[in-house]
Every structure is written in C-alpha cells, then in structure tokens.
Design a protein around this motif. Sequence first.
Motif, PDB file in Angstrom:
ATOM      1  N   PHE A 124       0.842  -1.190   0.000  1.00  0.00           N
ATOM      2  CA  PHE A 124       0.000   0.000   0.000  1.00  0.00           C
ATOM      3  C   PHE A 124       0.880   1.244   0.000  1.00  0.00           C
ATOM      4  O   PHE A 124       1.752   1.396   0.865  1.00  0.00           O
ATOM      5  CB  PHE A 124      -0.914  -0.009   1.223  1.00  0.00           C
ATOM      6  N   THR A 125       0.673   2.132  -0.945  1.00  0.00           N
ATOM      7  CA  THR A 125       1.432   3.382  -1.026  1.00  0.00           C
ATOM      8  C   THR A 125       0.766   4.419  -0.137  1.00  0.00           C
ATOM      9  O   THR A 125      -0.220   5.045  -0.526  1.00  0.00           O
ATOM     10  CB  THR A 125       1.511   3.878  -2.482  1.00  0.00           C
ATOM     11  N   SER A 126       1.304   4.621   1.049  1.00  0.00           N
ATOM     12  CA  SER A 126       0.666   5.523   2.009  1.00  0.00           C
ATOM     13  C   SER A 126       0.694   6.967   1.537  1.00  0.00           C
ATOM     14  O   SER A 126      -0.225   7.736   1.823  1.00  0.00           O
ATOM     15  CB  SER A 126       1.363   5.412   3.372  1.00  0.00           C
ATOM     16  N   THR A 127       1.736   7.369   0.798  1.00  0.00           N
ATOM     17  CA  THR A 127       1.833   8.757   0.346  1.00  0.00           C
ATOM     18  C   THR A 127       0.833   9.083  -0.756  1.00  0.00           C
ATOM     19  O   THR A 127       0.642  10.254  -1.075  1.00  0.00           O
ATOM     20  CB  THR A 127       3.254   9.048  -0.148  1.00  0.00           C
ATOM     21  N   SER A 128       0.217   8.077  -1.365  1.00  0.00           N
ATOM     22  CA  SER A 128      -0.813   8.341  -2.372  1.00  0.00           C
ATOM     23  C   SER A 128      -2.176   8.575  -1.727  1.00  0.00           C
ATOM     24  O   SER A 128      -3.139   8.883  -2.428  1.00  0.00           O
ATOM     25  CB  SER A 128      -0.923   7.170  -3.346  1.00  0.00           C
ATOM     26  N   HIS A 129      -2.266   8.454  -0.428  1.00  0.00           N
ATOM     27  CA  HIS A 129      -3.510   8.663   0.308  1.00  0.00           C
ATOM     28  C   HIS A 129      -3.486  10.067   0.914  1.00  0.00           C
ATOM     29  O   HIS A 129      -2.498  10.480   1.522  1.00  0.00           O
ATOM     30  CB  HIS A 129      -3.657   7.613   1.409  1.00  0.00           C
ATOM     31  N   LEU A 130      -4.569  10.814   0.733  1.00  0.00           N
ATOM     32  CA  LEU A 130      -4.632  12.179   1.250  1.00  0.00           C
ATOM     33  C   LEU A 130      -4.557  12.224   2.766  1.00  0.00           C
ATOM     34  O   LEU A 130      -4.200  13.264   3.338  1.00  0.00           O
ATOM     35  CB  LEU A 130      -5.916  12.864   0.774  1.00  0.00           C
ATOM     36  N   ALA A 131      -4.883  11.129   3.432  1.00  0.00           N
ATOM     37  CA  ALA A 131      -4.773  11.099   4.887  1.00  0.00           C
ATOM     38  C   ALA A 131      -3.331  11.309   5.334  1.00  0.00           C
ATOM     39  O   ALA A 131      -3.079  11.865   6.407  1.00  0.00           O
ATOM     40  CB  ALA A 131      -5.307   9.779   5.433  1.00  0.00           C
ATOM     41  N   VAL A 132      -2.380  10.888   4.514  1.00  0.00           N
ATOM     42  CA  VAL A 132      -0.965  11.060   4.836  1.00  0.00           C
ATOM     43  C   VAL A 132      -0.417  12.344   4.239  1.00  0.00           C
ATOM     44  O   VAL A 132       0.186  13.168   4.934  1.00  0.00           O
ATOM     45  CB  VAL A 132      -0.145   9.850   4.347  1.00  0.00           C
ATOM     46  N   SER A 133      -0.609  12.531   2.929  1.00  0.00           N
ATOM     47  CA  SER A 133      -0.026  13.692   2.257  1.00  0.00           C
ATOM     48  C   SER A 133      -0.619  15.006   2.750  1.00  0.00           C
ATOM     49  O   SER A 133       0.116  15.978   2.990  1.00  0.00           O
ATOM     50  CB  SER A 133      -0.214  13.565   0.742  1.00  0.00           C
TER      51      SER A 133
END
Length: 220
Positions: free
Chosen positions: A90-99
């Motif tokens: 899972f690419t966490s940086t592609s999720h707005l919750a992280v970025s």
Amino acid sequence: MTNLFSSFDPMSASFSTQTNWLSSIIFLMVIFPSFWLSNSKSGLMINEILYTILKEFVPLFKSYKNLIFFITIFLFILVNNLFGLMPYTFTSTSHLAVSLSLAMSLWLSFMLYGWVNNTKHMFAHLVPLGTPIILMPFMVLIETVSNIIRPITLSVRLAANLTAGHLLLILLGESMVGAAPIVILSVTMAQLALMTLEGAVAVIQSYVFATLTTLYASEV
C-alpha cells in the motif's frame, strides 16, 4: 479487486484491518542502517543522494541544522513512493490522509512561526516589491489565497501523480485477462516501461515536495 480504486483502500488488506498502513514503517528500515559503523553499498548510495539534496537546500538556510528536518521529509516520501511500486504494498503517500496531514502540519507550523516572530516581514511579503498602489489590495488578496492553498497543492500534487501511475498499471493489468499471447507480451513490455517512469515520478515528487517545503520555510 472489487473496483478500480480498491488498491488505494487501506482496508483492503487481509482480515479487513488497516495493516497496510504499516508500510510506512519501511522508512525505518532504510534509516537505521545508515547509522552502522560500516556502510553497505546501499547505504553509500543513500548518503550520496542525501548529500546531493543537501547541496540544493544549503543556499536557502544559513545552518545545516535546519536542513536535517527537510532531508528526513525527502527520504520519508522517497522510500514510501518507491516501496509502493512493489506488488501487494500500500502506497501511504498516495492517500490524502498522509499527504494532506503532512503538508497541513508543515504549513501551519511555518505560518505560526512567521506571524508570531516575524510579523512585519509576513505583512510585507503580502505586497511584492514594486507593486503599484492601486493594485496593492488585489495583490494582498492574491497572496493570501496563494498562501492558504499551499498545503492543498502540496498534498494533491503528490497524491495525484502517484495515483495516476498506479491506475494505469492496474488498467493495463486488467486488459491482459483472456487476451492473446502477443497482446500479453505487448502489455507486459508497456508495464515495464511504465514502471520505469513511475520510479522517476516517485523520485521527482519527493524532491518537489521537499524543495517547496524548504522554500516555504525560508520565506518565514
């Protein structure tokens, strides 16, 4: 997959848990070996990359101490972007919750520091040098809006670029179901080329995020 965007859902892991968020801890696997007494080839490569990025950021700050934080942000985003290209990761940086959380916290800290410690400088920054008097109210409005949308542009740029490449890979993979061997071979070659492009995008987006964050910090 139940739908096209299920690969970006952290709840799509086994047992319906958010274990996919643990992929962000991969960052620690790269950081800790850099403190070993004897560096490996990968550690030397990482040190060379960080030294190159450091030389890019030095003109914006007077001290190296201020740059450690931004180098860490660059490495964190870079590692998550690259490891997100692996299958079943899972690419966490592609999720707005992280970025968005990362961009919002950085922008808010910069703004609070600037307005509390350099109030006159922040007011002067709203009106660029040489602006005609009649245009000053409009320039203040434009600069205010541009400052407010900075965290949104930072986060959306990072998430959108990563998501677009992943979606293309998924679409190409689905097109091979029940296809002829020549079509499967052609699509596989296209996916390999796209993976190379995605690797370049992962590096560029982490560099852009870290560079813009450094520029925003240097303004205050």
